[in-house]
Design a protein around this motif. Structure first.
Motif, short mmCIF file in Angstrom:
data_model
loop_
_atom_site.label_atom_id
_atom_site.label_comp_id
_atom_site.label_asym_id
_atom_site.label_seq_id
_atom_site.Cartn_x
_atom_site.Cartn_y
_atom_site.Cartn_z
N UNK A 16 0.82 -1.21 0.00
CA UNK A 16 0.00 0.00 0.00
C UNK A 16 0.85 1.26 0.00
N UNK A 17 2.01 1.21 0.65
CA UNK A 17 2.86 2.40 0.73
C UNK A 17 3.46 2.78 -0.63
N UNK A 18 3.44 1.85 -1.58
CA UNK A 18 4.02 2.11 -2.89
C UNK A 18 2.97 2.45 -3.95
N UNK A 19 1.70 2.53 -3.55
CA UNK A 19 0.62 2.67 -4.53
C UNK A 19 0.79 3.95 -5.36
N UNK A 20 0.97 5.09 -4.70
CA UNK A 20 1.00 6.35 -5.46
C UNK A 20 2.18 6.39 -6.42
N UNK A 21 3.33 5.95 -5.97
CA UNK A 21 4.51 5.95 -6.85
C UNK A 21 4.26 5.08 -8.07
N UNK A 22 3.72 3.87 -7.85
CA UNK A 22 3.48 2.97 -8.98
C UNK A 22 2.40 3.51 -9.90
N UNK A 23 1.35 4.11 -9.33
CA UNK A 23 0.29 4.69 -10.16
C UNK A 23 0.84 5.77 -11.07
N UNK A 24 1.73 6.60 -10.57
CA UNK A 24 2.34 7.65 -11.40
C UNK A 24 3.24 7.06 -12.47
N UNK A 25 3.95 5.99 -12.14
CA UNK A 25 4.78 5.32 -13.14
C UNK A 25 3.93 4.72 -14.25
N UNK A 26 2.81 4.10 -13.87
CA UNK A 26 1.91 3.52 -14.87
C UNK A 26 1.26 4.62 -15.70
N UNK A 27 0.94 5.75 -15.07
CA UNK A 27 0.39 6.88 -15.83
C UNK A 27 1.35 7.30 -16.94
N UNK A 28 2.61 7.46 -16.60
CA UNK A 28 3.59 7.91 -17.61
C UNK A 28 3.78 6.85 -18.69
N UNK A 29 3.74 5.58 -18.30
CA UNK A 29 3.84 4.49 -19.28
C UNK A 29 2.65 4.53 -20.24
N UNK A 30 1.44 4.68 -19.72
CA UNK A 30 0.25 4.67 -20.57
C UNK A 30 0.14 5.95 -21.39
N UNK A 31 0.60 7.07 -20.84
CA UNK A 31 0.61 8.31 -21.61
C UNK A 31 1.50 8.18 -22.84
N UNK A 32 2.56 7.39 -22.72
CA UNK A 32 3.51 7.22 -23.81
C UNK A 32 3.09 6.13 -24.79
N UNK A 33 2.54 5.04 -24.28
CA UNK A 33 2.33 3.86 -25.13
C UNK A 33 0.86 3.56 -25.45
N UNK A 79 -2.23 4.82 -27.34
CA UNK A 79 -2.56 5.88 -28.31
C UNK A 79 -3.79 6.69 -27.95
N UNK A 80 -4.88 6.03 -27.56
CA UNK A 80 -6.12 6.76 -27.27
C UNK A 80 -5.94 7.64 -26.04
N UNK A 81 -5.37 7.07 -24.99
CA UNK A 81 -5.16 7.84 -23.76
C UNK A 81 -4.15 8.95 -24.00
N UNK A 82 -3.10 8.66 -24.75
CA UNK A 82 -2.10 9.67 -25.04
C UNK A 82 -2.68 10.85 -25.80
N UNK A 83 -3.53 10.58 -26.77
CA UNK A 83 -4.17 11.67 -27.53
C UNK A 83 -5.10 12.47 -26.63
N UNK A 84 -5.81 11.78 -25.74
CA UNK A 84 -6.70 12.48 -24.82
C UNK A 84 -5.91 13.44 -23.94
N UNK A 85 -4.77 13.01 -23.43
CA UNK A 85 -3.92 13.86 -22.60
C UNK A 85 -3.42 15.06 -23.40
N UNK A 86 -3.03 14.83 -24.66
CA UNK A 86 -2.56 15.92 -25.51
C UNK A 86 -3.65 16.96 -25.73
N UNK A 87 -4.89 16.49 -25.96
CA UNK A 87 -6.00 17.43 -26.17
C UNK A 87 -6.27 18.28 -24.94
N UNK A 88 -5.93 17.75 -23.77
CA UNK A 88 -6.10 18.51 -22.53
C UNK A 88 -4.90 19.43 -22.26
N UNK A 89 -3.90 19.37 -23.15
CA UNK A 89 -2.68 20.19 -22.99
C UNK A 89 -1.97 19.90 -21.67
N UNK A 90 -1.94 18.62 -21.30
CA UNK A 90 -1.28 18.21 -20.07
C UNK A 90 0.06 17.56 -20.42
#
Length: 351
Positions: free
Chosen positions: A25-42, A44-55
């Motif tokens: 449980x103590x590692x949840x936030x760190x891992x969630x952020x790592x998975x976010x960056x992985x999915x933002x990169x790899x 396509x649909x989620x990555x485009x959504x993030x780009x449209x939000x200018x994030x």
């Protein structure tokens, strides 16, 4: 270069997968952020959504900063990473005639089963300690239900000859329950059912008083009227079930087609998310205003789910459920659904 990029993604995915399976449980936030960056990169649909939000993903440093993908995207897109393993199963949501249903591609059956096992075990104990009777008539009529898939796995893991599904053969299920009442073998009994089927059983002409003789009977409601009955408040449903099925409380399961993790309630509607899952709330009028568990527990908001088991699809989902936090850290209640959202077959009843 493309081969090198694919190798880099594969290595990252394998590392993240190992961390999910060994998550504390103590590692949840760190891992969630790592998975976010992985999915933002790899992804396509989620990555485009993030780009449209200018994030810019590198500027996201807190869970409340992560953009959540509206669950409706699963109705119109295949939500997947660029190079995941081959699709093993396609889960599809239930829906009324003419409704567009959601699809969720499952790529890693072992990850899903292992996560679901651990969540169940941490809530109830080992599956091989149970006889599992699943009363899921509407779901068994389809061959792509994530709930049926999970229960097939749980039934197999229980290693009980008595465990099984019941479509409409309630007589057979009651004979099984009566046998267990008269021949206890030390195992617990889990009777899990969709709401309308449990209500039909509770209000039937059968004498169910023998259920009180089953020492360890857990009745679990998965939600869902499926248009078969009038919608009722959760308290009304559970009052009927406790009285008619001779149990002290009704357990609940929170899940959906677009999620691979589950939350469970041990009564009273208070849900606890599994180890791979966390709930945040968003402002009803501003979907980008995200709250963590520190806000007032009486505040109602839209439920956002972080589901780390969704490694190969999207782990950050903006659902159409309304909820509020419970007093216990991480816990939550489902209050209903947004007025303009589709009726979902597996949703919990409103409070």
């Amino acid at each position: 270069m493309e081969l090198q990029n694919n190798k880099s993604q594969t290595e990252k995915r394998q590392a993240l997968r190992r961390q999910i399976l060994n998550l504390r449980s103590s590692d949840f936030e760190r891992l969630a952020l790592d998975i976010f960056r992985y999915q933002a990169l790899y992804n396509p649909v989620y990555g485009q959504y993030i780009q449209h939000l200018n994030i810019k993903p590198e500027q996201v440093t807190r869970l409340t900063d992560i953009p959540f993908l509206p669950v409706q995207f699963f109705k119109h897109h295949i939500i997947r990473s660029c190079e995941p393993p081959a699709t093993a199963v396609i889960f599809e949501s239930s829906g009324t005639t003419g409704q567009q249903t959601s699809q969720h591609h499952l790529f890693d059956e072992t990850l899903y089963k292992t996560v679901s096992n651990r969540i169940f075990q941490e809530n109830f104990g080992d599956l091989n300690q149970f006889h599992i009777l699943a009363l899921l008539p509407s779901y068994l009529e389809r061959n792509n239900s994530s709930l049926v898939y999970m229960m097939q796995h749980f039934i197999a893991e229980s290693k009980s000859e008595i465990s099984g599904f019941y479509l409409k053969n309630v007589d057979e299920m009651l004979k099984t329950l009566m046998f267990l009442a008269n021949n206890p073998d030390g195992r617990k009994v889990l009777m899990l059912g969709v709401t309308f089927a449990l209500l039909d059983l509770a209000e039937s002409e059968y004498d169910l008083s023998f259920l009180s003789q089953i020492r360890d009977l857990t009745v679990m409601d998965t939600g869902g009227m499926k248009g078969r009955r009038q919608e009722l408040l959760r308290e009304e449903v559970h009052d009927i079930l406790t009285a008619k099925l001779f149990v002290d409380k009704i357990y609940s399961e929170y899940g959906m087609t677009e999620m691979l993790s589950q939350g469970y309630s041990h009564g009273g509607g208070l849900l606890v998310p599994g180890f791979s899952m966390r709930i945040l709330l968003r402002d009803i009028n501003d979907p980008f205003a995200i709250y963590d568990h520190n806000i007032n527990s009486s505040k109602t908001g839209g439920i956002n789910v972080i589901d780390l088991a969704n490694l190969d699809s999207c782990s950050f989902i903006e659902t159409q459920d309304l909820g509020r936090f419970g007093e216990k850290e991480g816990s939550f209640y489902v209050m209903g659904r947004f007025d303009n959202s589709d009726i979902r077959g597996c949703n919990l009843m409103v409070i």
